[in-house]
Design a protein around this motif. Sequence first.
Motif, PDB file in Angstrom:
ATOM      1  N   THR A 203       0.837  -1.201   0.000  1.00 27.76           N
ATOM      2  CA  THR A 203       0.000   0.000   0.000  1.00 27.76           C
ATOM      3  C   THR A 203       0.868   1.247   0.000  1.00 27.76           C
ATOM      4  OG1 THR A 203      -1.781  -1.140   1.191  1.00 27.76           O
ATOM      5  CG2 THR A 203      -1.787   1.254   1.276  1.00 27.76           C
ATOM      6  N   HIS A 204       0.419   2.256  -0.719  1.00 28.86           N
ATOM      7  CA  HIS A 204       1.186   3.508  -0.801  1.00 28.86           C
ATOM      8  C   HIS A 204       0.225   4.674  -1.016  1.00 28.86           C
ATOM      9  CE1 HIS A 204       4.479   6.221  -1.562  1.00 28.86           C
ATOM     10  NE2 HIS A 204       4.068   6.478  -2.791  1.00 28.86           N
ATOM     11  N   THR A 205       0.434   5.780  -0.278  1.00 29.83           N
ATOM     12  CA  THR A 205      -0.381   6.986  -0.414  1.00 29.83           C
ATOM     13  C   THR A 205       0.337   8.000  -1.288  1.00 29.83           C
ATOM     14  OG1 THR A 205      -1.452   6.668   1.733  1.00 29.83           O
ATOM     15  CG2 THR A 205      -1.495   8.887   0.812  1.00 29.83           C
ATOM     16  N   VAL A 206      -0.386   8.537  -2.274  1.00 33.83           N
ATOM     17  CA  VAL A 206       0.196   9.444  -3.264  1.00 33.83           C
ATOM     18  C   VAL A 206      -0.397  10.838  -3.102  1.00 33.83           C
ATOM     19  CG1 VAL A 206       0.448   9.925  -5.734  1.00 33.83           C
ATOM     20  CG2 VAL A 206       0.574   7.560  -4.892  1.00 33.83           C
ATOM     21  N   ALA A 237      -1.537   6.475 -15.133  1.00 30.29           N
ATOM     22  CA  ALA A 237      -0.320   6.262 -14.342  1.00 30.29           C
ATOM     23  C   ALA A 237      -0.115   4.773 -14.073  1.00 30.29           C
ATOM     24  CB  ALA A 237      -0.415   7.032 -13.029  1.00 30.29           C
ATOM     25  N   VAL A 238      -1.189   4.047 -13.782  1.00 30.61           N
ATOM     26  CA  VAL A 238      -1.091   2.605 -13.553  1.00 30.61           C
ATOM     27  C   VAL A 238      -0.646   1.897 -14.836  1.00 30.61           C
ATOM     28  CG1 VAL A 238      -2.436   0.513 -13.072  1.00 30.61           C
ATOM     29  CG2 VAL A 238      -2.776   2.565 -11.683  1.00 30.61           C
ATOM     30  N   GLY A 381       6.950  -4.889  -5.854  1.00 33.33           N
ATOM     31  CA  GLY A 381       5.658  -4.250  -5.672  1.00 33.33           C
ATOM     32  C   GLY A 381       5.794  -2.817  -5.210  1.00 33.33           C
ATOM     33  N   ALA A 382       6.732  -2.570  -4.286  1.00 38.48           N
ATOM     34  CA  ALA A 382       6.965  -1.208  -3.803  1.00 38.48           C
ATOM     35  C   ALA A 382       7.473  -0.320  -4.932  1.00 38.48           C
ATOM     36  CB  ALA A 382       7.968  -1.241  -2.656  1.00 38.48           C
ATOM     37  N   ARG A 383       8.349  -0.879  -5.771  1.00 33.72           N
ATOM     38  CA  ARG A 383       8.874  -0.098  -6.902  1.00 33.72           C
ATOM     39  C   ARG A 383       7.768   0.237  -7.890  1.00 33.72           C
ATOM     40  NH1 ARG A 383      13.884  -2.700  -9.928  1.00 33.72           N
ATOM     41  NH2 ARG A 383      12.283  -3.767 -11.164  1.00 33.72           N
ATOM     42  N   PHE A 384       6.841  -0.704  -8.091  1.00 33.52           N
ATOM     43  CA  PHE A 384       5.725  -0.476  -9.000  1.00 33.52           C
ATOM     44  C   PHE A 384       4.847   0.679  -8.510  1.00 33.52           C
ATOM     45  CE2 PHE A 384       1.276  -1.544 -10.183  1.00 33.52           C
ATOM     46  CZ  PHE A 384       1.388  -1.478 -11.558  1.00 33.52           C
ATOM     47  N   LEU A 385       4.496   0.683  -7.220  1.00 36.54           N
ATOM     48  CA  LEU A 385       3.669   1.766  -6.687  1.00 36.54           C
ATOM     49  C   LEU A 385       4.421   3.093  -6.677  1.00 36.54           C
ATOM     50  CD1 LEU A 385       1.703   0.116  -3.727  1.00 36.54           C
ATOM     51  CD2 LEU A 385       0.978   0.492  -6.089  1.00 36.54           C
ATOM     52  N   SER A 386       5.728   3.051  -6.451  1.00 29.61           N
ATOM     53  CA  SER A 386       6.527   4.292  -6.512  1.00 29.61           C
ATOM     54  C   SER A 386       6.538   4.864  -7.918  1.00 29.61           C
ATOM     55  CB  SER A 386       7.961   4.009  -6.047  1.00 29.61           C
ATOM     56  OG  SER A 386       7.984   3.661  -4.678  1.00 29.61           O
ATOM     57  N   GLU A 387       6.522   3.979  -8.921  1.00 30.69           N
ATOM     58  CA  GLU A 387       6.467   4.435 -10.310  1.00 30.69           C
ATOM     59  C   GLU A 387       5.145   5.152 -10.579  1.00 30.69           C
ATOM     60  OE1 GLU A 387       7.588   4.855 -14.392  1.00 30.69           O
ATOM     61  OE2 GLU A 387       8.750   4.318 -12.605  1.00 30.69           O
ATOM     62  N   ILE A 388       4.056   4.632 -10.042  1.00 35.09           N
ATOM     63  CA  ILE A 388       2.760   5.302 -10.189  1.00 35.09           C
ATOM     64  C   ILE A 388       2.808   6.682  -9.549  1.00 35.09           C
ATOM     65  CG2 ILE A 388       0.312   5.221  -9.528  1.00 35.09           C
ATOM     66  CD1 ILE A 388       0.472   2.174  -9.656  1.00 35.09           C
ATOM     67  N   ASP A 389       3.399   6.758  -8.370  1.00 37.74           N
ATOM     68  CA  ASP A 389       3.537   8.032  -7.642  1.00 37.74           C
ATOM     69  C   ASP A 389       4.295   9.039  -8.503  1.00 37.74           C
ATOM     70  OD1 ASP A 389       4.048  10.134  -5.880  1.00 37.74           O
ATOM     71  OD2 ASP A 389       4.456   8.821  -4.194  1.00 37.74           O
ATOM     72  N   GLN A 390       5.437   8.647  -9.022  1.00 36.27           N
ATOM     73  CA  GLN A 390       6.259   9.561  -9.818  1.00 36.27           C
ATOM     74  C   GLN A 390       5.517  10.051 -11.057  1.00 36.27           C
ATOM     75  OE1 GLN A 390      10.050   7.709 -10.627  1.00 36.27           O
ATOM     76  NE2 GLN A 390      10.335   7.123  -8.470  1.00 36.27           N
ATOM     77  N   ARG A 391       4.764   9.169 -11.695  1.00 34.94           N
ATOM     78  CA  ARG A 391       4.009   9.583 -12.880  1.00 34.94           C
ATOM     79  C   ARG A 391       2.979  10.660 -12.537  1.00 34.94           C
ATOM     80  NH1 ARG A 391       6.128   7.559 -17.768  1.00 34.94           N
ATOM     81  NH2 ARG A 391       6.985   5.476 -17.360  1.00 34.94           N
ATOM     82  N   LEU A 392       2.340  10.537 -11.393  1.00 31.50           N
ATOM     83  CA  LEU A 392       1.308  11.494 -11.004  1.00 31.50           C
ATOM     84  C   LEU A 392       1.882  12.827 -10.539  1.00 31.50           C
ATOM     85  CD1 LEU A 392      -1.168   9.062  -9.221  1.00 31.50           C
ATOM     86  CD2 LEU A 392      -1.605  10.350 -11.322  1.00 31.50           C
TER      87      LEU A 392
END
Length: 398
Positions: A203-206, A237-238, A381-392
């Motif tokens: 889980t990650h909050t953006v 972003a996903v 998985g953490a890297r994947f969610l961080s990539e979504i964060d960076q895109r947004l």
Amino acid sequence: MSVFTMPSLGADMEAGKLVEWLVKPGDQVRHGDVVAVVETQKGAIEIEVFDDGIVERLDAELGQTLPVGAALAEIRSIGEAAAAAPAAQPAAEVVEARMPAAAPTPVLTPAPTASPPKQRVAAGLGASPAARARAAELGIDLADIKGSGPGGAIVLADVTAPATEPAPTSAAPDRGAFIAEMRRAIAAAMTRSKREIPHYYVTHTVDLGAAMAWLDAVNAGRPPEERLLMGALLMKAVALAAASEAAFNGHFGPEGFHPTERVHLGLAVALRGGGLVAPAILDADRLSLAALMGAMRDLTARVRAGRLRSSEMNMATLTYSGLGETGVESMAGIIVPPQVALVTSGAPQPMALVRDGAVVARPAVTFTLAADHRVSDGRLGARFLSEIDQRLQSPEAL
């Protein structure tokens, strides 16, 4: 010669009911043509063909419920059809042999003139399952109704009771049975998924401050029907993150994981009255935000009208489910086999975040990744969610 079979339209589908043929023997078909309509627990699905050729014969009759993989028709290539054409001559000779020899013309009593068959409903586009059920209850012929749904499809609102008779009150049990059957299928598929797939969750909050500011600026000069929604940015972003992290985009089969280069992002859409479907938006990572927004609107409208295509139901390589404006912060989902990941997002809302050493209220959203531990791990998985964060954080580049 190729056999056209009942396709799998989701992990929760075991069989489908053939409700309409849109072709007949002798018709020429091309890759992507819609040739039949099949009803499943999740609605009426338009079935596409993936071979060019000529329909040799139809092996399934209307009203039949057939398991996934059952033969529906045979399709021959154009070359095969031309070569086989002379073989049809003996059949004609047999028919002629059965006819009596020439004789004096008898006096015959004219047979009653049959009413001409009515044109196929909405030029073959059919009706939603709810509309079919309602029409059956009211004794209304769907051929007499003009559809208002996408492409002329008949939806529930188009089916009304005759003015001279009261509307029956038996719709609720039928609708309840339909929803119960859908829930049963979903429960079976998700139980199998949790039993066979070793899930793990990250889980990650953006922070959505940059995305919301950019979205407000872009929408300022647009009419309402052309405005972008935050959901389009989240989905894009996903999709872009999935294109760069192959371990979350693809299918797991008997021979293991097969990543795919193309990102066909399944979008979870809630059905009216209950239930859920997740048809795919093809090549979601390559669409502009405007095109993606249009695809989301089109897909949602056709889901509600009960008109989807088989390619949309079985080609998703990853699924996204957003909770929209529900107010719920997060949700942990269950992977849809044979996919290996599912991304969910809570409702975008103000959250307390730490910025420059101070706690501030910022618009934010919480993403949760459910992934298959046979293919990836928590670090990926953490890297994947961080990539979504960076895109947004750079919405203008989406």
